[in-house]
Design a protein around this motif. Structure first.
Motif, PDB file in Angstrom:
ATOM      1  N   ARG A  35       0.804  -1.229   0.000  1.00  0.00           N
ATOM      2  CA  ARG A  35       0.000   0.000   0.000  1.00  0.00           C
ATOM      3  C   ARG A  35       0.832   1.272   0.000  1.00  0.00           C
ATOM      4  O   ARG A  35       0.498   2.228  -0.694  1.00  0.00           O
ATOM      5  CB  ARG A  35      -0.967   0.013   1.169  1.00  0.00           C
ATOM      6  N   ARG A  36       1.901   1.312   0.768  1.00  0.00           N
ATOM      7  CA  ARG A  36       2.704   2.540   0.825  1.00  0.00           C
ATOM      8  C   ARG A  36       3.392   2.822  -0.508  1.00  0.00           C
ATOM      9  O   ARG A  36       3.530   3.976  -0.899  1.00  0.00           O
ATOM     10  CB  ARG A  36       3.712   2.460   1.955  1.00  0.00           C
ATOM     11  N   ILE A  37       3.796   1.782  -1.187  1.00  0.00           N
ATOM     12  CA  ILE A  37       4.424   1.974  -2.498  1.00  0.00           C
ATOM     13  C   ILE A  37       3.377   2.428  -3.506  1.00  0.00           C
ATOM     14  O   ILE A  37       3.565   3.430  -4.197  1.00  0.00           O
ATOM     15  CB  ILE A  37       5.117   0.677  -2.979  1.00  0.00           C
ATOM     16  N   VAL A  38       2.277   1.686  -3.612  1.00  0.00           N
ATOM     17  CA  VAL A  38       1.244   2.001  -4.606  1.00  0.00           C
ATOM     18  C   VAL A  38       0.663   3.392  -4.362  1.00  0.00           C
ATOM     19  O   VAL A  38       0.628   4.227  -5.262  1.00  0.00           O
ATOM     20  CB  VAL A  38       0.129   0.927  -4.604  1.00  0.00           C
ATOM     21  N   ILE A  39       0.223   3.651  -3.148  1.00  0.00           N
ATOM     22  CA  ILE A  39      -0.405   4.940  -2.863  1.00  0.00           C
ATOM     23  C   ILE A  39       0.642   6.047  -2.865  1.00  0.00           C
ATOM     24  O   ILE A  39       0.360   7.173  -3.288  1.00  0.00           O
ATOM     25  CB  ILE A  39      -1.205   4.886  -1.545  1.00  0.00           C
ATOM     26  N   GLY A  40       1.854   5.732  -2.450  1.00  0.00           N
ATOM     27  CA  GLY A  40       2.940   6.715  -2.511  1.00  0.00           C
ATOM     28  C   GLY A  40       3.236   7.150  -3.939  1.00  0.00           C
ATOM     29  O   GLY A  40       3.445   8.341  -4.208  1.00  0.00           O
ATOM     30  N   VAL A  41       3.257   6.196  -4.857  1.00  0.00           N
ATOM     31  CA  VAL A  41       3.451   6.534  -6.275  1.00  0.00           C
ATOM     32  C   VAL A  41       2.298   7.408  -6.762  1.00  0.00           C
ATOM     33  O   VAL A  41       2.508   8.426  -7.429  1.00  0.00           O
ATOM     34  CB  VAL A  41       3.573   5.255  -7.143  1.00  0.00           C
ATOM     35  N   MET A  42       1.074   7.031  -6.389  1.00  0.00           N
ATOM     36  CA  MET A  42      -0.094   7.806  -6.807  1.00  0.00           C
ATOM     37  C   MET A  42      -0.045   9.226  -6.215  1.00  0.00           C
ATOM     38  O   MET A  42      -0.395  10.194  -6.881  1.00  0.00           O
ATOM     39  CB  MET A  42      -1.385   7.108  -6.374  1.00  0.00           C
ATOM     40  N   PHE A  43       0.402   9.336  -4.978  1.00  0.00           N
ATOM     41  CA  PHE A  43       0.511  10.639  -4.325  1.00  0.00           C
ATOM     42  C   PHE A  43       1.566  11.503  -5.023  1.00  0.00           C
ATOM     43  O   PHE A  43       1.348  12.690  -5.260  1.00  0.00           O
ATOM     44  CB  PHE A  43       0.850  10.458  -2.841  1.00  0.00           C
ATOM     45  N   ALA A  44       2.707  10.897  -5.356  1.00  0.00           N
ATOM     46  CA  ALA A  44       3.751  11.630  -6.085  1.00  0.00           C
ATOM     47  C   ALA A  44       3.233  12.099  -7.443  1.00  0.00           C
ATOM     48  O   ALA A  44       3.521  13.233  -7.868  1.00  0.00           O
ATOM     49  CB  ALA A  44       4.991  10.749  -6.256  1.00  0.00           C
ATOM     50  N   LEU A  45       2.451  11.258  -8.118  1.00  0.00           N
ATOM     51  CA  LEU A  45       1.867  11.658  -9.403  1.00  0.00           C
ATOM     52  C   LEU A  45       0.895  12.816  -9.228  1.00  0.00           C
ATOM     53  O   LEU A  45       0.862  13.732 -10.052  1.00  0.00           O
ATOM     54  CB  LEU A  45       1.180  10.468 -10.068  1.00  0.00           C
ATOM     55  N   LEU A  46       0.125  12.782  -8.159  1.00  0.00           N
ATOM     56  CA  LEU A  46      -0.795  13.890  -7.870  1.00  0.00           C
ATOM     57  C   LEU A  46      -0.014  15.191  -7.684  1.00  0.00           C
ATOM     58  O   LEU A  46      -0.379  16.226  -8.253  1.00  0.00           O
ATOM     59  CB  LEU A  46      -1.630  13.582  -6.625  1.00  0.00           C
ATOM     60  N   LEU A  47       1.068  15.146  -6.918  1.00  0.00           N
ATOM     61  CA  LEU A  47       1.875  16.343  -6.696  1.00  0.00           C
ATOM     62  C   LEU A  47       2.496  16.853  -7.995  1.00  0.00           C
ATOM     63  O   LEU A  47       2.525  18.066  -8.241  1.00  0.00           O
ATOM     64  CB  LEU A  47       2.960  16.073  -5.649  1.00  0.00           C
ATOM     65  N   CYS A  48       2.969  15.936  -8.824  1.00  0.00           N
ATOM     66  CA  CYS A  48       3.530  16.332 -10.132  1.00  0.00           C
ATOM     67  C   CYS A  48       2.470  16.996 -11.001  1.00  0.00           C
ATOM     68  O   CYS A  48       2.728  18.030 -11.633  1.00  0.00           O
ATOM     69  CB  CYS A  48       4.101  15.125 -10.862  1.00  0.00           C
ATOM     70  N   GLN A  49       1.305  16.401 -11.019  1.00  0.00           N
ATOM     71  CA  GLN A  49       0.210  16.947 -11.825  1.00  0.00           C
ATOM     72  C   GLN A  49      -0.174  18.340 -11.327  1.00  0.00           C
ATOM     73  O   GLN A  49      -0.340  19.271 -12.121  1.00  0.00           O
ATOM     74  CB  GLN A  49      -0.988  16.007 -11.772  1.00  0.00           C
ATOM     75  N   LEU A  50      -0.309  18.495 -10.020  1.00  0.00           N
ATOM     76  CA  LEU A  50      -0.658  19.799  -9.456  1.00  0.00           C
ATOM     77  C   LEU A  50       0.434  20.830  -9.741  1.00  0.00           C
ATOM     78  O   LEU A  50       0.135  21.991 -10.053  1.00  0.00           O
ATOM     79  CB  LEU A  50      -0.911  19.685  -7.954  1.00  0.00           C
ATOM     80  N   GLY A  51       1.686  20.412  -9.630  1.00  0.00           N
ATOM     81  CA  GLY A  51       2.794  21.317  -9.935  1.00  0.00           C
ATOM     82  C   GLY A  51       2.778  21.769 -11.383  1.00  0.00           C
ATOM     83  O   GLY A  51       3.001  22.950 -11.678  1.00  0.00           O
ATOM     84  N   TRP A  52       2.501  20.843 -12.292  1.00  0.00           N
ATOM     85  CA  TRP A  52       2.437  21.203 -13.705  1.00  0.00           C
ATOM     86  C   TRP A  52       1.264  22.148 -13.959  1.00  0.00           C
ATOM     87  O   TRP A  52       1.420  23.149 -14.666  1.00  0.00           O
ATOM     88  CB  TRP A  52       2.317  19.944 -14.578  1.00  0.00           C
TER      89      TRP A  52
END
Length: 187
Positions: free
Chosen positions: A114-131
Motif C-alpha cells: 500500500r505505501r508503495i502504490v499509494i505513494g506513487v499515486m501521491f507523487a503523481l498527484l503532486l507532479c500533476q498539481l505542480g504542472w
C-alpha cells in the motif's frame, strides 16, 4: 494527426495497460478463489486498492483531455508522459499479487504494497498539481474552492491510507478514497 493525438496514443497505451494490469490481477484473484480446496481469501483491502487505482487512472485520463490544447510535441513532453504513465503502470502492477496461491490472504498483500502504490499515486498527484500551477490558464482552476476542497480531501485520504494501522481503519480510508472519486464523477 494533431499533437494531442500523437502524444495521447503513447499515453493511452500505457494507461490502458495499467487498467489491464488491475483487471488482470482481479481476474487471477477470482480464479484462485474459485479453485476447489483453496485457502485464498481476497478480502476487501486489495480490491479497494485496485478500485482506487482504476478511478485515479480514469481521473488522469479525463484530465489529459482537459489539457489537450496546451500539450505540444517535444522530446521533453514525450519523456514526461512516459515517466508519468509508467509510474501508473508500476502502481497498477503491484496492486494484486502475481501468484494468488502464494498469498492466501490478500489483506496481508495490501499492507505490504500500500505505501508503495499509494505513494506513487501521491507523487503523481503532486507532479500533476505542480504542472497545472505552472500553466497560468490551468492555475486559476486550482484555487477554486471546490477544486481545493476535493484535492485536499484526496491528499489527506491518501496520506491516511499509507499510515493507518489495522484492517478496520484501512478499510474505512480505502472506502472513503473510492467514494470520493465516485462522488466527483457523479457531480
Amino acid at each position: 494527426m494533431g499533437a494531442f493525438e500523437f502524444i495521447f496514443s503513447l499515453f493511452g497505451l500505457l494507461l490502458g495497460l495499467s487498467l489491464a494490469e488491475v483487471l488482470g490481477g482481479l481476474a487471477r484473484a477470482i480464479e484462485a478463489r474459485l479453485r476447489p480446496n483453496t485457502a485464498v481469501r481476497i478480502g476487501w483491502l486489495t480490491p479497494l486498492l485496485g478500485a482506487f487505482v482504476m478511478l485515479d487512472l480514469l481521473s488522469f485520463w479525463q484530465a489529459a483531455w482537459t489539457v489537450r490544447d496546451i500539450i505540444g510535441v517535444s522530446g521533453r513532453t514525450l519523456m514526461a508522459i512516459t515517466v508519468f504513465a509508467s509510474a501508473y503502470y508500476l502502481a497498477a502492477h503491484l496492486v494484486f499479487p502475481r501468484e494468488a496461491e502464494d498469498q492466501p490472504h490478500f489483506d496481508a498483500h495490501f499492507f505490504r504494497v500500500r505505501r508503495i502504490v499509494i505513494g506513487v499515486m501521491f507523487a503523481l498527484l503532486l507532479c500533476q498539481l505542480g504542472w497545472y500551477a505552472s500553466i497560468p490558464a490551468l492555475a486559476t482552476h486550482l484555487v477554486r474552492p471546490l477544486a481545493l476542497t476535493l484535492t485536499a480531501i484526496l491528499a489527506l485520504l491518501m496520506i491516511a491510507a499509507m499510515l493507518v494501522r489495522g484492517e478496520r481503519w484501512s478499510r474505512l480510508v480505502m472506502l472513503a478514497l473510492v467514494a470520493r472519486y465516485v462522488f466527483v464523477y457523479l457531480l
